[in-house]
Motif scaffolding. Structure first.
Motif, PDB file in Angstrom:
ATOM      1  N   ALA A 193       2.416  -2.283   7.880  1.00  0.00           N
ATOM      2  CA  ALA A 193       1.450  -1.429   8.586  1.00  0.00           C
ATOM      3  C   ALA A 193       0.208  -1.250   7.720  1.00  0.00           C
ATOM      4  O   ALA A 193       0.310  -1.141   6.493  1.00  0.00           O
ATOM      5  CB  ALA A 193       2.075  -0.075   8.887  1.00  0.00           C
ATOM      6  N   PRO A 194      -0.989  -1.246   8.314  1.00  0.00           N
ATOM      7  CA  PRO A 194      -2.220  -1.110   7.536  1.00  0.00           C
ATOM      8  C   PRO A 194      -2.292   0.237   6.816  1.00  0.00           C
ATOM      9  O   PRO A 194      -1.873   1.253   7.366  1.00  0.00           O
ATOM     10  CB  PRO A 194      -3.322  -1.267   8.590  1.00  0.00           C
ATOM     11  CG  PRO A 194      -2.675  -0.958   9.892  1.00  0.00           C
ATOM     12  CD  PRO A 194      -1.251  -1.406   9.754  1.00  0.00           C
ATOM     13  N   ASN A 195      -2.816   0.201   5.617  1.00  0.00           N
ATOM     14  CA  ASN A 195      -2.978   1.414   4.823  1.00  0.00           C
ATOM     15  C   ASN A 195      -4.087   2.268   5.425  1.00  0.00           C
ATOM     16  O   ASN A 195      -5.186   1.764   5.667  1.00  0.00           O
ATOM     17  CB  ASN A 195      -3.320   1.062   3.375  1.00  0.00           C
ATOM     18  CG  ASN A 195      -3.173   2.249   2.438  1.00  0.00           C
ATOM     19  OD1 ASN A 195      -3.639   3.339   2.723  1.00  0.00           O
ATOM     20  ND2 ASN A 195      -2.541   2.018   1.296  1.00  0.00           N
ATOM     21  N   PRO A 196      -3.839   3.559   5.671  1.00  0.00           N
ATOM     22  CA  PRO A 196      -4.884   4.407   6.279  1.00  0.00           C
ATOM     23  C   PRO A 196      -6.046   4.728   5.350  1.00  0.00           C
ATOM     24  O   PRO A 196      -7.092   5.191   5.803  1.00  0.00           O
ATOM     25  CB  PRO A 196      -4.118   5.675   6.683  1.00  0.00           C
ATOM     26  CG  PRO A 196      -2.954   5.722   5.762  1.00  0.00           C
ATOM     27  CD  PRO A 196      -2.570   4.293   5.510  1.00  0.00           C
ATOM     28  N   THR A 197      -5.855   4.526   4.038  1.00  0.00           N
ATOM     29  CA  THR A 197      -6.950   4.789   3.100  1.00  0.00           C
ATOM     30  C   THR A 197      -8.018   3.712   3.214  1.00  0.00           C
ATOM     31  O   THR A 197      -7.714   2.535   3.126  1.00  0.00           O
ATOM     32  CB  THR A 197      -6.431   4.858   1.641  1.00  0.00           C
ATOM     33  OG1 THR A 197      -5.462   5.901   1.529  1.00  0.00           O
ATOM     34  CG2 THR A 197      -7.570   5.093   0.670  1.00  0.00           C
ATOM     35  N   LYS A 198      -9.253   4.143   3.420  1.00  0.00           N
ATOM     36  CA  LYS A 198     -10.373   3.210   3.540  1.00  0.00           C
ATOM     37  C   LYS A 198     -11.339   3.395   2.383  1.00  0.00           C
ATOM     38  O   LYS A 198     -11.589   4.507   1.937  1.00  0.00           O
ATOM     39  CB  LYS A 198     -11.112   3.435   4.874  1.00  0.00           C
ATOM     40  CG  LYS A 198     -10.228   3.328   6.105  1.00  0.00           C
ATOM     41  CD  LYS A 198      -9.588   1.948   6.237  1.00  0.00           C
ATOM     42  CE  LYS A 198      -8.704   1.880   7.458  1.00  0.00           C
ATOM     43  NZ  LYS A 198      -7.956   0.580   7.538  1.00  0.00           N
ATOM     44  N   LEU A 199     -11.898   2.281   1.904  1.00  0.00           N
ATOM     45  CA  LEU A 199     -12.874   2.355   0.809  1.00  0.00           C
ATOM     46  C   LEU A 199     -14.248   2.752   1.354  1.00  0.00           C
ATOM     47  O   LEU A 199     -14.566   2.493   2.504  1.00  0.00           O
ATOM     48  CB  LEU A 199     -12.968   0.998   0.104  1.00  0.00           C
ATOM     49  CG  LEU A 199     -11.677   0.526  -0.567  1.00  0.00           C
ATOM     50  CD1 LEU A 199     -11.900  -0.827  -1.225  1.00  0.00           C
ATOM     51  CD2 LEU A 199     -11.195   1.553  -1.601  1.00  0.00           C
TER      52      LEU A 199
END
Length: 199
Positions: A193-199
């Motif tokens: 699942a994609p990590n919810p933290t965005k740069l």
């Protein structure tokens, strides 16, 4: 609600320099009545400061993006677990089910906390602040008791040092871990699942 009131007429709004529709019968502008018409029946309109601050009815203020911030703590220890946001749907779902629902800004969707991990947050108390634009939720967490997608118990697992010693070096501040062990392995729980933290 019928907002086609015969009392509507155009007036000039000097602050925004644009014409707006205002009703001399009910003394409301068109957009206020339109928002009221779309309001969930669990909420009431915000009509005065006294009503918002001292009234008995729930009148949450969502921001321009339709969100309201919520801080979540452990009901037994008082530990701060996380900070997130709810939209209207998430708040209604939380009230209806007694389980924490949030709105994921990174995924742009409703988020039932613990649906993937099993770490469901059972709401023990839900409070709203004085001007009804921030929520405080006290919960019991299922499973390991963790609330952080990184694997720690709390999302606030690092602290920022303060004081002269922290700032005098004029270098990037080094964070200090307050939790040294994770309560679960995120890769095992969330898989690809994609990590919810965005740069």
């Amino acid at each position: 609600m019928d907002i086609s009131c015969s009392g509507f007429y155009n007036i000039y709004h000097y602050i925004s320099a644009t014409p707006i529709k205002h009703c001399f019968v009910c003394n409301n502008d068109y957009h206020s009545l339109q928002n009221l018409a779309n309001m969930n029946p669990l909420f009431t309109a915000r009509t005065s400061v006294e009503q918002v601050e001292e009234g008995l009815l729930l009148a949450p203020k969502f921001d321009a993006n339709g969100l309201i911030p919520v801080v979540t703590t452990d009901v037994n220890t008082g530990e701060l677990l996380m900070h997130a946001y709810m939209n209207e749907e998430a708040l209604v779902k939380t009230i209806e089910t007694g389980e924490a629902h949030y709105y994921s800004r990174s995924r742009q969707q409703l988020w039932h906390k613990g649906q993937s991990s099993g770490l469901v947050q059972k709401v023990q108390q839900l409070a709203i602040d004085d001007d009804q634009d921030c929520l405080w939720m006290q919960v019991k967490v299922a499973g390991s008791g963790a609330s952080c997608h990184v694997g720690y118990r709390s999302c606030f697992y690092r602290r920022i040092p303060t004081g002269k010693s922290a700032s005098e070096s004029q270098e990037p501040i080094q964070l200090i871990f307050t939790e040294t062990e994770k309560t679960f392995d995120p890769k095992t729980v969330y898989g690809d699942a994609p990590n919810p933290t965005k740069l």
